[in-house]
Design a protein around this motif. Structure first.
Motif, PDB file in Angstrom:
ATOM      1  N   ASN A  39      65.230  65.004  51.332  1.00  0.00           N
ATOM      2  CA  ASN A  39      63.797  64.709  51.208  1.00  0.00           C
ATOM      3  C   ASN A  39      63.503  63.314  51.747  1.00  0.00           C
ATOM      4  OD1 ASN A  39      63.243  67.141  50.014  1.00  0.00           O
ATOM      5  ND2 ASN A  39      63.445  66.340  47.926  1.00  0.00           N
ATOM      6  N   GLY A  40      62.417  63.237  52.522  1.00  0.00           N
ATOM      7  CA  GLY A  40      62.013  61.939  53.069  1.00  0.00           C
ATOM      8  C   GLY A  40      62.819  61.502  54.281  1.00  0.00           C
ATOM      9  N   ALA A  41      63.646  62.407  54.834  1.00  0.00           N
ATOM     10  CA  ALA A  41      64.525  62.036  55.961  1.00  0.00           C
ATOM     11  C   ALA A  41      63.751  61.879  57.270  1.00  0.00           C
ATOM     12  CB  ALA A  41      65.614  63.093  56.132  1.00  0.00           C
ATOM     13  N   GLY A  42      62.523  62.448  57.330  1.00  0.00           N
ATOM     14  CA  GLY A  42      61.726  62.303  58.555  1.00  0.00           C
ATOM     15  C   GLY A  42      61.520  63.614  59.315  1.00  0.00           C
ATOM     16  N   LYS A  43      61.871  64.738  58.707  1.00  0.00           N
ATOM     17  CA  LYS A  43      61.806  66.036  59.405  1.00  0.00           C
ATOM     18  C   LYS A  43      60.352  66.404  59.767  1.00  0.00           C
ATOM     19  CE  LYS A  43      63.701  68.082  55.809  1.00  0.00           C
ATOM     20  NZ  LYS A  43      63.851  66.919  54.899  1.00  0.00           N
ATOM     21  N   THR A  44      59.469  66.362  58.763  1.00  0.00           N
ATOM     22  CA  THR A  44      58.072  66.718  59.036  1.00  0.00           C
ATOM     23  C   THR A  44      57.436  65.694  59.976  1.00  0.00           C
ATOM     24  OG1 THR A  44      57.871  67.872  56.944  1.00  0.00           O
ATOM     25  CG2 THR A  44      55.823  67.189  57.952  1.00  0.00           C
ATOM     26  N   SER A  45      57.805  64.437  59.823  1.00  0.00           N
ATOM     27  CA  SER A  45      57.285  63.415  60.743  1.00  0.00           C
ATOM     28  C   SER A  45      57.646  63.769  62.178  1.00  0.00           C
ATOM     29  CB  SER A  45      57.851  62.036  60.396  1.00  0.00           C
ATOM     30  OG  SER A  45      57.407  61.627  59.133  1.00  0.00           O
ATOM     31  N   MET A  46      58.877  64.257  62.383  1.00  0.00           N
ATOM     32  CA  MET A  46      59.302  64.631  63.733  1.00  0.00           C
ATOM     33  C   MET A  46      58.491  65.810  64.256  1.00  0.00           C
ATOM     34  SD  MET A  46      60.971  64.199  66.403  1.00  0.00           S
ATOM     35  CE  MET A  46      62.188  62.922  66.066  1.00  0.00           C
TER      36      MET A  46
HETATM   37  N1  LIG Z   1      51.198  59.898  56.593  1.00  0.00           N
HETATM   38  C1  LIG Z   1      52.129  59.112  56.062  1.00  0.00           C
HETATM   39  N2  LIG Z   1      51.835  57.881  55.597  1.00  0.00           N
HETATM   40  C2  LIG Z   1      52.767  57.077  55.067  1.00  0.00           C
HETATM   41  N3  LIG Z   1      54.085  57.404  54.972  1.00  0.00           N
HETATM   42  C3  LIG Z   1      54.445  58.614  55.411  1.00  0.00           C
HETATM   43  C4  LIG Z   1      53.505  59.537  55.980  1.00  0.00           C
HETATM   44  N4  LIG Z   1      54.172  60.670  56.343  1.00  0.00           N
HETATM   45  C5  LIG Z   1      55.458  60.460  56.015  1.00  0.00           C
HETATM   46  N5  LIG Z   1      55.620  59.234  55.458  1.00  0.00           N
HETATM   47  C6  LIG Z   1      56.882  58.649  54.997  1.00  0.00           C
HETATM   48  O1  LIG Z   1      57.830  58.832  56.023  1.00  0.00           O
HETATM   49  C7  LIG Z   1      59.104  59.176  55.474  1.00  0.00           C
HETATM   50  C8  LIG Z   1      59.555  60.516  56.040  1.00  0.00           C
HETATM   51  O2  LIG Z   1      58.732  61.560  55.493  1.00  0.00           O
HETATM   52  P1  LIG Z   1      58.781  63.057  55.976  1.00  0.00           P
HETATM   53  O3  LIG Z   1      57.713  63.794  55.243  1.00  0.00           O
HETATM   54  O4  LIG Z   1      58.755  63.104  57.452  1.00  0.00           O
HETATM   55  O5  LIG Z   1      60.223  63.520  55.451  1.00  0.00           O
HETATM   56  P2  LIG Z   1      60.818  64.985  55.284  1.00  0.00           P
HETATM   57  O6  LIG Z   1      62.229  64.900  55.745  1.00  0.00           O
HETATM   58  O7  LIG Z   1      59.945  65.976  55.971  1.00  0.00           O
HETATM   59  O8  LIG Z   1      60.775  65.189  53.712  1.00  0.00           O
HETATM   60  P3  LIG Z   1      60.615  66.520  52.814  1.00  0.00           P
HETATM   61  O9  LIG Z   1      61.872  67.307  52.988  1.00  0.00           O
HETATM   62  O10 LIG Z   1      60.450  65.986  51.437  1.00  0.00           O
HETATM   63  O11 LIG Z   1      59.393  67.263  53.330  1.00  0.00           O
HETATM   64  C9  LIG Z   1      58.943  59.175  53.957  1.00  0.00           C
HETATM   65  O12 LIG Z   1      59.336  57.913  53.481  1.00  0.00           O
HETATM   66  C10 LIG Z   1      57.456  59.389  53.783  1.00  0.00           C
HETATM   67  O13 LIG Z   1      57.010  58.846  52.580  1.00  0.00           O
END
Ligand SMILES: Nc1ncnc2c1ncn2[C@@H]1O[C@H](COP(=O)(O)OP(=O)(O)OP(=O)(O)O)[C@@H](O)[C@H]1O
Length: 268
Positions: A39-46
């Protein structure tokens, strides 16, 4: 084989938070590529950088060799990128059929004027062609029984399937799936996994998928990339990634007997 997607040294910051740091990878045409990580690794951000929802702070994204880094989210469907969302984004009061037709919007030459000019030559033909294509997708995803049902009345698993149908209706070259099995029971997961394999093999769609279910990921992916704290820590075949001690430590929480990993490394 040709590269459909190339991600080059992408970094993304939200104020002081480094969501992604210097991540590079490429996805070949016809590949089923998964991104995993805690969780929070950056997957959705990518995925959001690829779909245009977020603009990376640094780096470039190429689709079929064309730089799309600055293309808006609205332009990406026309470029051939479709996606589903972690949290469902359907129109609840609209039928399954109409929800899927929405996915074809960018392909409809006459969409803006279809209502007003419906009786002009060509418009009905185009409408029919779109409906035929949508019916094919409905058949493929076994949604015939629900085509007239309002999307909001369906079970969660079926709604996820309708969302997949809508993304497929766009006829994307690249389809981004954000946790397609989240919240599903075992049977629904098995169905969804089969549909993803089939859309990849039969429809020739290149897939980038985020999924937490490691069993499914390892079973159906051609290659897997692992993110941890916004950095790429591994990339390779499911077997190589599963055997990697740094991945086991970061993702599965196992003890690492080796020295600390370099921040970016690849296995294949
Ligand atoms: N819109 C945003 N504003 C501020 N911080 C963000 C935003 N989107 C993501 N983050 C931060 O960026 C980091 C990566 O988040 P992300 O959602 O990409 O992770 P993830 O791997 O998809 O997590 P999960 O498995 O929980 O969905 C986290 O620290 C998150 O809090």
């Amino acid at each position: 084989m040709a590269e459909t997607l190339a991600v080059r040294q992408i970094s993304l910051r939200f104020g002081g938070v480094k969501a992604l740091t210097d991540v590079s990878f490429a996805v070949e045409q016809g590949e089923l590529f998964s991104i995993i990580g805690p969780n929070g690794a950056g997957k959705t951000s990518m995925i959001n950088c690829i779909s245009g929802r977020y603009r990376p702070t640094e780096g470039r994204i190429l689709l079929d060799g064309r730089d799309i880094t600055r293309a808006t989210p609205n332009q990406r469907p026309s470029l051939g990128i479709g996606r589903t969302f972690q949290n469902l984004a359907l129109f609840h009061h609209m039928s399954v059929l109409d929800n899927i037709l929405v996915g074809r919007h960018h392909l409809m030459r006459n969409s803006f004027l279809t209502g007003a000019l419906y009786w002009l030559p060509g418009v009905q033909g185009e409408e029919l062609a779109h409906r035929r294509r949508v019916e094919e997708i409905i058949d493929f995803l076994d949604l015939q029984a629900y085509r007239k049902a309002p999307a909001g009345t369906l079970s969660y698993g079926l709604r996820k399937r309708v969302e997949l149908a809508r993304a497929m209706a766009l006829e994307p070259r690249l389809i981004l799936l954000d946790e397609p099995m989240a919240g599903m029971n075992l049977e629904e997961k098995e169905d969804m996994a089969r549909y993803i394999v089939d859309l990849n093999e039969e429809f020739g769609m290149t897939v980038v998928m985020i999924e937490h279910d490691m069993g499914v990921v390892m079973d159906i992916s051609h290659r897997v990339m692992v993110l941890d704290f916004g950095r790429r820590i591994a990339l390779g075949s499911p077997e190589a990634v599963l055997a990697d001690p740094h991945v086991r430590k970061a993702y599965l929480g196992e003890e690492d007997e080796e020295p600390a990993p370099a921040p970016v490394r690849a296995v294949s």
